[in-house]
Design an enzyme around this catalytic site. Structure first.
Site, PDB file in Angstrom:
ATOM      1  N   HIS A  57       3.529  -3.975 -12.919  1.00 47.31           N
ATOM      2  CA  HIS A  57       3.086  -4.570 -11.650  1.00 47.31           C
ATOM      3  C   HIS A  57       2.533  -5.984 -11.829  1.00 47.31           C
ATOM      4  O   HIS A  57       1.680  -6.425 -11.059  1.00 47.31           O
ATOM      5  CB  HIS A  57       2.050  -3.676 -10.956  1.00 47.31           C
ATOM      6  CG  HIS A  57       2.659  -2.484 -10.295  1.00 47.31           C
ATOM      7  ND1 HIS A  57       1.949  -1.609  -9.498  1.00 47.31           N
ATOM      8  CD2 HIS A  57       3.930  -1.995 -10.316  1.00 47.31           C
ATOM      9  CE1 HIS A  57       2.741  -0.655  -9.060  1.00 47.31           C
ATOM     10  NE2 HIS A  57       3.953  -0.866  -9.546  1.00 47.31           N
ATOM     11  N   HIS A  82      14.109   3.545  -7.127  1.00 41.14           N
ATOM     12  CA  HIS A  82      13.792   2.483  -6.171  1.00 41.14           C
ATOM     13  C   HIS A  82      14.263   1.135  -6.679  1.00 41.14           C
ATOM     14  O   HIS A  82      14.277   0.856  -7.883  1.00 41.14           O
ATOM     15  CB  HIS A  82      12.305   2.481  -5.830  1.00 41.14           C
ATOM     16  CG  HIS A  82      11.379   1.958  -6.890  1.00 41.14           C
ATOM     17  ND1 HIS A  82      10.996   0.637  -6.949  1.00 41.14           N
ATOM     18  CD2 HIS A  82      10.733   2.574  -7.907  1.00 41.14           C
ATOM     19  CE1 HIS A  82      10.153   0.467  -7.955  1.00 41.14           C
ATOM     20  NE2 HIS A  82       9.984   1.624  -8.566  1.00 41.14           N
ATOM     21  N   GLU A 128       9.365   1.528  -2.141  1.00 40.81           N
ATOM     22  CA  GLU A 128       8.693   2.538  -2.962  1.00 40.81           C
ATOM     23  C   GLU A 128       7.300   2.076  -3.334  1.00 40.81           C
ATOM     24  O   GLU A 128       6.354   2.861  -3.373  1.00 40.81           O
ATOM     25  CB  GLU A 128       9.528   2.816  -4.224  1.00 40.81           C
ATOM     26  CG  GLU A 128       9.017   3.980  -5.074  1.00 40.81           C
ATOM     27  CD  GLU A 128       8.033   3.580  -6.160  1.00 40.81           C
ATOM     28  OE1 GLU A 128       7.551   4.469  -6.882  1.00 40.81           O
ATOM     29  OE2 GLU A 128       7.736   2.377  -6.304  1.00 40.81           O
ATOM     30  N   GLU A 129       7.180   0.777  -3.602  1.00 45.79           N
ATOM     31  CA  GLU A 129       5.900   0.241  -4.053  1.00 45.79           C
ATOM     32  C   GLU A 129       4.831   0.265  -2.956  1.00 45.79           C
ATOM     33  O   GLU A 129       3.654   0.071  -3.234  1.00 45.79           O
ATOM     34  CB  GLU A 129       6.089  -1.190  -4.578  1.00 45.79           C
ATOM     35  CG  GLU A 129       7.011  -1.301  -5.793  1.00 45.79           C
ATOM     36  CD  GLU A 129       6.446  -0.669  -7.052  1.00 45.79           C
ATOM     37  OE1 GLU A 129       5.365  -0.046  -6.986  1.00 45.79           O
ATOM     38  OE2 GLU A 129       7.092  -0.798  -8.105  1.00 45.79           O
ATOM     39  N   ASP A 189      13.016   5.951 -12.771  1.00 37.31           N
ATOM     40  CA  ASP A 189      12.072   4.897 -12.404  1.00 37.31           C
ATOM     41  C   ASP A 189      11.374   4.419 -13.676  1.00 37.31           C
ATOM     42  O   ASP A 189      10.581   5.161 -14.267  1.00 37.31           O
ATOM     43  CB  ASP A 189      11.061   5.460 -11.402  1.00 37.31           C
ATOM     44  CG  ASP A 189      10.134   4.402 -10.817  1.00 37.31           C
ATOM     45  OD1 ASP A 189      10.183   3.244 -11.280  1.00 37.31           O
ATOM     46  OD2 ASP A 189       9.362   4.741  -9.907  1.00 37.31           O
ATOM     47  N   ASP A 245      10.309  -2.252 -13.673  1.00 38.68           N
ATOM     48  CA  ASP A 245       9.894  -1.431 -12.536  1.00 38.68           C
ATOM     49  C   ASP A 245      10.421  -2.010 -11.238  1.00 38.68           C
ATOM     50  O   ASP A 245       9.755  -2.823 -10.608  1.00 38.68           O
ATOM     51  CB  ASP A 245       8.371  -1.357 -12.511  1.00 38.68           C
ATOM     52  CG  ASP A 245       7.830  -0.439 -11.439  1.00 38.68           C
ATOM     53  OD1 ASP A 245       8.612   0.361 -10.880  1.00 38.68           O
ATOM     54  OD2 ASP A 245       6.618  -0.521 -11.151  1.00 38.68           O
TER      55      ASP A 245
END
Length: 422
Positions: A273, A109, A155-156, A184, A121
């Protein structure tokens, strides 16, 4: 990486595997991968600090990767979808040549969370995939299998883009994808070396697991990533899957720190994140090893091929497809000796609200028409795919046309672009 599930790990030794006759696996220059990450960081910095779905930084990321691939000779297509009130985008890139009925696909992603730029990420996996794809082009690789890359959106938000892609593939196109490898988070700052476990995955996944285990010079552990990343959409469709991962919010154990280095009792990625997932949140050694592992898997699984692909011609001009109307888009081919190939690749990118209304033909310079798609009771929208035509009886040079007929009422669309790969 989506935070849907926590990854459980199992220890497993590497198992060596190799494809007979495969060409030498290249060393992927980590400096080039880092350069892509620097560019993704700049995109985030210039667009509100993130590259999230529905935000300008994400579309800028798609355009960045697409421009690199277009310049390298890939057939690229941007697939749009809607999620959470915003338009999202998948970028799909096909390397010309190889068996169209035996597709090896690699992806990851491209979006970040809204909190930060998402450099680990998943800028890391996206950049590693991009540099491997560019290396394929530099070496004019001509594998037995057809190579396809995907960079997924949203994707998130729950694997939205990859699920949309898989669910909207016609069954015949889906059946041509024989393996999907997902990358990923491959540069975590306190890294582990995890390979997706084949346990519980579609038949054929074990070969992918073993190939990726063999790609590393350090011990690996198997991880059950579950529905946490984009491989899940492919696994649900029965496609064998595999991938690598360097860890997210879970903590590194003492045994893992002894084996891999780093700090025990600390998360593999403390900035998972968060806003601190910046260019400073990357372990370069892990990024290097995993980028090399992507190349190892591709070169090992794709098989050695014959001659490199020929020239590619493209018409990127939008053509509106009104309801109950026939439209054409031309491409003029010059400088190609002799006839077209027996496997002329026709890349098509069409946005439409009901693709079952569409009849699509490739029209050769002499007026001969080759049916690419008939109308059908196909309730999905959009067509982003590559067709193969035996055009060996046609002289290559001249004006070819993509003819699109809308044969039923109530739906409209446009040709976003199309290409011919000789």
């Amino acid at each position: 990486m989506s935070a849907l599930l926590l990854a459980a790990t199992l220890l497993s030794p590497p198992v060596a595997t190799a494809a007979p006759g495969a060409s030498a696996v290249p060393d992927i220059a980590v400096a080039n991968v880092q350069a892509h990450l620097n560019d993704l960081q700049a995109i985030a910095t210039n667009n509100g600090g993130n590259r999230a779905h529905g935000r300008p930084g994400y579309l800028a990321s798609v355009n960045y990767v697409k421009a690199k691939l277009d310049a390298a000779g890939y057939q690229t297509a941007v697939q749009s979808f809607s999620s959470s009130g915003a338009t999202g985008y998948n970028l799909v890139a096909d390397w010309p040549g190889g068996d169209p009925n035996d597709v090896l696909m690699l992806g990851g992603h491209l979006d970040s969370v809204t909190a930060g730029p998402g450099i680990n990420d998943n800028g890391s996996g996206s950049a590693g995939l991009l540099e491997v794809a560019l290396t394929v082009a530099r070496q004019s690789l001509a594998p037995t299998k057809h190579l396809r890359f995907g960079w997924w959106g949203a994707e998130e938000l729950g694997l939205v883009g990859s699920t949309y892609y898989v669910d909207n593939l016609p069954s015949t196109e889906r059946s041509r994808i024989k393996a999907y490898l997902n990358f990923d988070m491959i540069g975590s700052p306190n890294p582990g070396y995890f390979v997706y476990s084949a346990s519980g995955q579609p038949t054929g996944s074990l070969q992918l697991q073993q190939t990726l285990q063999a790609a590393f010079s350090v011990p690996t552990e198997l991880t059950s990533v579950g529905g946490r990343s984009d491989h899940a959409a492919f696994a649900r469709a029965g496609i064998p899957v595999g991938g690598t991962f360097t860890g997210a919010e879970t903590t590194k154990t003492s045994a893992q720190a002894q084996k891999w280095g780093g700090t025990a009792g600390v998360a593999f990625d403390r900035c998972y994140h968060r806003s601190c997932d910046t260019i400073g949140n990357i372990d370069v050694t892990a990024l290097d090893r995993n980028s090399d592992a992507i190349a190892y898997a591709l070169w090992t699984l794709a098989g050695s091929g014959g001659t490199p692909p020929g020239p590619r011609f493209e018409n990127p001009t939008d053509v509106t497809i009104p309801d109950l109307t026939t439209v054409e888009s031309p491409i003029t081919v010059t400088g190609v000796t002799g006839n077209a190939p027996a496997a002329l690749a026709v890349g098509v990118d069409i946005t439409h609200t009901y693709r079952g209304d569409l009849v699509i033909d490739l029209v050769a310079p002499d007026g001969s028409a080759y049916r690419l798609k008939s109308s059908s009771n196909d309730s999905a929208d959009d067509i982003v795919t590559t067709y193969t035509v035996n055009a060996s009886s046609e002289v290559a040079n001249g004006t070819w046309k993509l003819r699109v007929q809308d044969v039923a009422s109530a739906d409209t669309g446009r040709i976003n672009g199309w290409s011919l790969q000789f």
